[in-house]
Structures are given as C-alpha cells and as structure tokens.
Design a protein around this motif. Structure first.
Motif, PDB file in Angstrom:
ATOM      1  N   ILE A 127      37.962  77.217  44.509  1.00 37.78           N
ATOM      2  CA  ILE A 127      38.352  78.557  44.922  1.00 37.78           C
ATOM      3  C   ILE A 127      38.542  79.396  43.664  1.00 37.78           C
ATOM      4  CG2 ILE A 127      40.006  79.906  46.284  1.00 37.78           C
ATOM      5  CD1 ILE A 127      40.906  77.162  47.490  1.00 37.78           C
ATOM      6  N   ARG A 128      37.750  80.457  43.505  1.00 37.59           N
ATOM      7  CA  ARG A 128      37.829  81.304  42.316  1.00 37.59           C
ATOM      8  C   ARG A 128      38.022  82.759  42.732  1.00 37.59           C
ATOM      9  NH1 ARG A 128      34.016  77.392  40.966  1.00 37.59           N
ATOM     10  NH2 ARG A 128      34.452  76.296  39.004  1.00 37.59           N
ATOM     11  N   ALA A 129      38.971  83.412  42.079  1.00 34.40           N
ATOM     12  CA  ALA A 129      39.278  84.806  42.407  1.00 34.40           C
ATOM     13  C   ALA A 129      38.086  85.713  42.161  1.00 34.40           C
ATOM     14  CB  ALA A 129      40.468  85.281  41.583  1.00 34.40           C
ATOM     15  N   GLU A 130      37.840  86.613  43.117  1.00 35.38           N
ATOM     16  CA  GLU A 130      36.886  87.708  42.957  1.00 35.38           C
ATOM     17  C   GLU A 130      37.605  88.979  43.413  1.00 35.38           C
ATOM     18  OE1 GLU A 130      32.970  87.225  44.520  1.00 35.38           O
ATOM     19  OE2 GLU A 130      32.695  85.213  43.656  1.00 35.38           O
ATOM     20  N   PRO A 131      38.523  89.474  42.584  1.00 33.97           N
ATOM     21  CA  PRO A 131      39.432  90.546  43.010  1.00 33.97           C
ATOM     22  C   PRO A 131      38.766  91.863  43.372  1.00 33.97           C
ATOM     23  CG  PRO A 131      39.623  90.125  40.653  1.00 33.97           C
ATOM     24  CD  PRO A 131      38.797  89.016  41.212  1.00 33.97           C
ATOM     25  N   THR A 132      37.528  92.084  42.920  1.00 37.36           N
ATOM     26  CA  THR A 132      36.856  93.355  43.230  1.00 37.36           C
ATOM     27  C   THR A 132      35.863  93.218  44.380  1.00 37.36           C
ATOM     28  OG1 THR A 132      35.107  92.943  41.588  1.00 37.36           O
ATOM     29  CG2 THR A 132      37.089  94.083  40.824  1.00 37.36           C
ATOM     30  N   ALA A 133      35.787  92.060  45.008  1.00 37.64           N
ATOM     31  CA  ALA A 133      34.777  91.827  46.047  1.00 37.64           C
ATOM     32  C   ALA A 133      35.094  92.556  47.346  1.00 37.64           C
ATOM     33  CB  ALA A 133      34.637  90.339  46.317  1.00 37.64           C
ATOM     34  N   VAL A 134      36.352  92.903  47.566  1.00 38.86           N
ATOM     35  CA  VAL A 134      36.800  93.581  48.779  1.00 38.86           C
ATOM     36  C   VAL A 134      37.619  94.790  48.355  1.00 38.86           C
ATOM     37  CG1 VAL A 134      38.235  93.349  50.851  1.00 38.86           C
ATOM     38  CG2 VAL A 134      36.809  91.444  50.114  1.00 38.86           C
ATOM     39  N   PRO A 135      37.485  95.943  49.017  1.00 37.20           N
ATOM     40  CA  PRO A 135      38.277  97.117  48.642  1.00 37.20           C
ATOM     41  C   PRO A 135      39.768  96.800  48.583  1.00 37.20           C
ATOM     42  CG  PRO A 135      36.601  97.716  50.231  1.00 37.20           C
ATOM     43  CD  PRO A 135      36.564  96.219  50.131  1.00 37.20           C
ATOM     44  N   PRO A 136      40.485  97.413  47.638  1.00 38.30           N
ATOM     45  CA  PRO A 136      41.896  97.096  47.454  1.00 38.30           C
ATOM     46  C   PRO A 136      42.754  97.501  48.639  1.00 38.30           C
ATOM     47  CG  PRO A 136      41.273  98.997  46.130  1.00 38.30           C
ATOM     48  CD  PRO A 136      40.011  98.436  46.678  1.00 38.30           C
ATOM     49  N   ASN A 137      43.832  96.767  48.814  1.00 32.58           N
ATOM     50  CA  ASN A 137      44.837  97.079  49.829  1.00 32.58           C
ATOM     51  C   ASN A 137      45.982  97.803  49.124  1.00 32.58           C
ATOM     52  OD1 ASN A 137      46.976  97.049  51.687  1.00 32.58           O
ATOM     53  ND2 ASN A 137      46.358  95.081  52.538  1.00 32.58           N
ATOM     54  N   ALA A 138      46.217  99.054  49.495  1.00 34.69           N
ATOM     55  CA  ALA A 138      47.205  99.879  48.786  1.00 34.69           C
ATOM     56  C   ALA A 138      48.610  99.304  48.856  1.00 34.69           C
ATOM     57  CB  ALA A 138      47.191 101.303  49.346  1.00 34.69           C
ATOM     58  N   GLY A 139      48.899  98.477  49.844  1.00 36.63           N
ATOM     59  CA  GLY A 139      50.255  97.971  50.009  1.00 36.63           C
ATOM     60  C   GLY A 139      50.527  96.662  49.315  1.00 36.63           C
ATOM     61  N   ARG A 140      49.540  96.117  48.568  1.00 32.69           N
ATOM     62  CA  ARG A 140      49.717  94.801  47.957  1.00 32.69           C
ATOM     63  C   ARG A 140      49.170  94.791  46.537  1.00 32.69           C
ATOM     64  NH1 ARG A 140      50.608  90.473  51.753  1.00 32.69           N
ATOM     65  NH2 ARG A 140      50.625  91.256  53.882  1.00 32.69           N
ATOM     66  N   ASP A 141      49.726  93.918  45.735  1.00 30.15           N
ATOM     67  CA  ASP A 141      49.196  93.671  44.398  1.00 30.15           C
ATOM     68  C   ASP A 141      48.190  92.538  44.480  1.00 30.15           C
ATOM     69  OD1 ASP A 141      50.832  95.606  43.271  1.00 30.15           O
ATOM     70  OD2 ASP A 141      52.446  94.185  42.847  1.00 30.15           O
ATOM     71  N   ARG A 142      46.986  92.784  44.039  1.00 24.64           N
ATOM     72  CA  ARG A 142      45.938  91.766  44.122  1.00 24.64           C
ATOM     73  C   ARG A 142      45.968  90.878  42.876  1.00 24.64           C
ATOM     74  NH1 ARG A 142      40.356  93.493  46.566  1.00 24.64           N
ATOM     75  NH2 ARG A 142      41.826  93.607  48.305  1.00 24.64           N
ATOM     76  N   LEU A 143      45.932  89.570  43.082  1.00 26.50           N
ATOM     77  CA  LEU A 143      45.921  88.641  41.961  1.00 26.50           C
ATOM     78  C   LEU A 143      44.602  88.749  41.206  1.00 26.50           C
ATOM     79  CD1 LEU A 143      47.503  85.385  43.459  1.00 26.50           C
ATOM     80  CD2 LEU A 143      48.629  87.340  42.394  1.00 26.50           C
ATOM     81  N   GLN A 144      44.712  88.846  39.892  1.00 19.03           N
ATOM     82  CA  GLN A 144      43.527  88.895  39.045  1.00 19.03           C
ATOM     83  C   GLN A 144      43.118  87.503  38.579  1.00 19.03           C
ATOM     84  OE1 GLN A 144      41.884  91.963  38.542  1.00 19.03           O
ATOM     85  NE2 GLN A 144      43.399  92.459  40.144  1.00 19.03           N
ATOM     86  N   VAL A 145      44.071  86.597  38.521  1.00 18.02           N
ATOM     87  CA  VAL A 145      43.801  85.229  38.082  1.00 18.02           C
ATOM     88  C   VAL A 145      44.167  84.274  39.203  1.00 18.02           C
ATOM     89  CG1 VAL A 145      44.373  83.419  36.423  1.00 18.02           C
ATOM     90  CG2 VAL A 145      44.260  85.806  35.673  1.00 18.02           C
ATOM     91  N   TYR A 146      43.208  83.556  39.700  1.00 17.27           N
ATOM     92  CA  TYR A 146      43.470  82.537  40.710  1.00 17.27           C
ATOM     93  C   TYR A 146      42.328  81.538  40.699  1.00 17.27           C
ATOM     94  CZ  TYR A 146      44.886  80.203  44.980  1.00 17.27           C
ATOM     95  OH  TYR A 146      45.296  79.253  45.877  1.00 17.27           O
ATOM     96  N   PHE A 147      42.663  80.296  40.448  1.00 17.67           N
ATOM     97  CA  PHE A 147      41.694  79.213  40.558  1.00 17.67           C
ATOM     98  C   PHE A 147      42.341  78.080  41.343  1.00 17.67           C
ATOM     99  CE2 PHE A 147      40.266  75.016  39.239  1.00 17.67           C
ATOM    100  CZ  PHE A 147      38.913  75.092  39.548  1.00 17.67           C
ATOM    101  N   GLY A 148      41.646  77.581  42.321  1.00 21.57           N
ATOM    102  CA  GLY A 148      42.160  76.472  43.108  1.00 21.57           C
ATOM    103  C   GLY A 148      41.086  75.416  43.304  1.00 21.57           C
ATOM    104  N   GLU A 149      41.528  74.197  43.494  1.00 21.60           N
ATOM    105  CA  GLU A 149      40.589  73.110  43.771  1.00 21.60           C
ATOM    106  C   GLU A 149      41.254  72.097  44.684  1.00 21.60           C
ATOM    107  OE1 GLU A 149      37.567  70.542  41.121  1.00 21.60           O
ATOM    108  OE2 GLU A 149      39.675  70.025  40.798  1.00 21.60           O
TER     109      GLU A 149
END
Length: 202
Positions: A127-149
C-alpha cells in the motif's frame, strides 16, 4: 572456569542482538499473541510491524482486506473507506478516513494497493500513498507519507501468520499520547481486530 563469565557475556550479547531484527525493528510489546515492533524513521515518521497468527483460509483473509467498506468495523479509528472505481482486483486505489478526537483535524489516506501471491502461497499486499490521485477533502488533512505491507503466510493445519508493516507521518504535530495511540496502539488493535474477525463464526 575462567571462561564462564566470557561465555555468559556472549550469551547476553547474542540475546540483545536478536531483540533487534536485521532491518532495524525492535520488539516493543507482546500481548495476547500479538507482537509489536517499532523502528524510528527520519522526518518525524515511524514504522510499526505487527505479527500474529490465526486460523483462517487465505482467501478469506484476502476478501476481508479487500472489503474497504467494512474497515470501520475493525480498522482502528477508521470512520469510512471506499475503493476508487477503475482499478483491478490486484491494483486499485482506495480512500480511508482517520477519526481524531477534538480539537485535532481528522486525517485521510489515499493509497494504491497492489497484491501478489508468491511461492508457498504467500500473499503480499503493498500500500503506497498517492495523495494527489483524488481531489482533496477540505475537512481533512491528507497524509503525504504512507506505506503499508501485509504479508499473509500459510503455516500448517489451517494456521496463517499475519504480518502488517506501516510507515507513516500520521503522528506529526500531535501530542505524545495521541501519537503513540495512533502509531503504535492503532496497528496492534487493527491486527488483533482482524484476527478476531477471521476467527468469528462466518
């Protein structure tokens, strides 16, 4: 007899070395069959690895991990999740919300999931973050760093080992108690909840 203190020293030293894995993870806690390892990263990030075992078929584990809409039922602090249309069964985007207590702003992660089954039927889900792949949600802070396995390894007699590793900056700017609750306790609770969900009667 003079060699005994030396051998004892080597034994203690060897035990200390085993406490930290080759990739730098150290055992933080072990409770109810769930082991939690941590590794401090740069830039206020942290990696956490959680390992446990359960009795479940691999296909059921995979189906549960792919059911994003059910995440609020077992993923710690998740208040909603969905798969973005347009992907495939082994390569897709998903969005997941992270509920934080007032007065802190809620967070969300947008990430790409890629899945493979390798030798010995070991299932691997990255699981790798793609923070710009979906339009931002004004009510939340989007994680810029996220990697999961997720690594799901079949053992014997229907038992599988569940291993979840997460690296994120989700705790940046938060007080110590909440940072620990999210970065350390959160993955442990999530894996424990998944184990209980898999062991429950279908």
């Amino acid at each position: 007899m003079q060699l005994l203190p030396y051998f004892f020293f080597l034994l203690v030293l060897g035990t200390g070395v085993r406490a930290q894995s080759a990739d730098g993870f150290s055992l933080e806690s072990e409770e109810d069959g769930v082991r939690v390892y941590i590794r401090t990263e740069d830039n206020d990030e942290m990696s956490v690895r959680v390992v446990t075992r359960t009795t479940a078929e691999l296909r059921r584990v995979r189906a549960t991990l792919d059911d994003a809409e059910s995440y609020p039922e077992w993923v710690h602090r998740c208040d909603g999740a969905y798969i973005v249309p347009g992907g495939t069964a082994n390569d897709y985007l998903y969005v997941s919300g992270i509920d934080l207590p007032f007065p802190f702003r809620d967070k969300e992660v947008v990430a790409r999931v890629q899945q493979t089954v390798g030798p010995q039927s070991v299932f691997r889900r990255t699981i790798r973050a793609e923070p710009t792949a979906v339009p931002p949600n004004a009510g939340r802070d989007r994680l810029q760093v996220y990697f999961g396995e997720w690594v799901v390894r079949p053992l014997s007699r229907g038992v599988v080992e569940l291993q979840c590793t997460v690296r994120t900056d989700a705790g940046a700017g938060l007080p110590g108690w909440l940072r620990r609750e999210i970065l350390t306790n959160g993955p442990a609770k999530t894996v424990s909840n998944l184990r209980d969900r898999l062991e429950a009667t279908p």
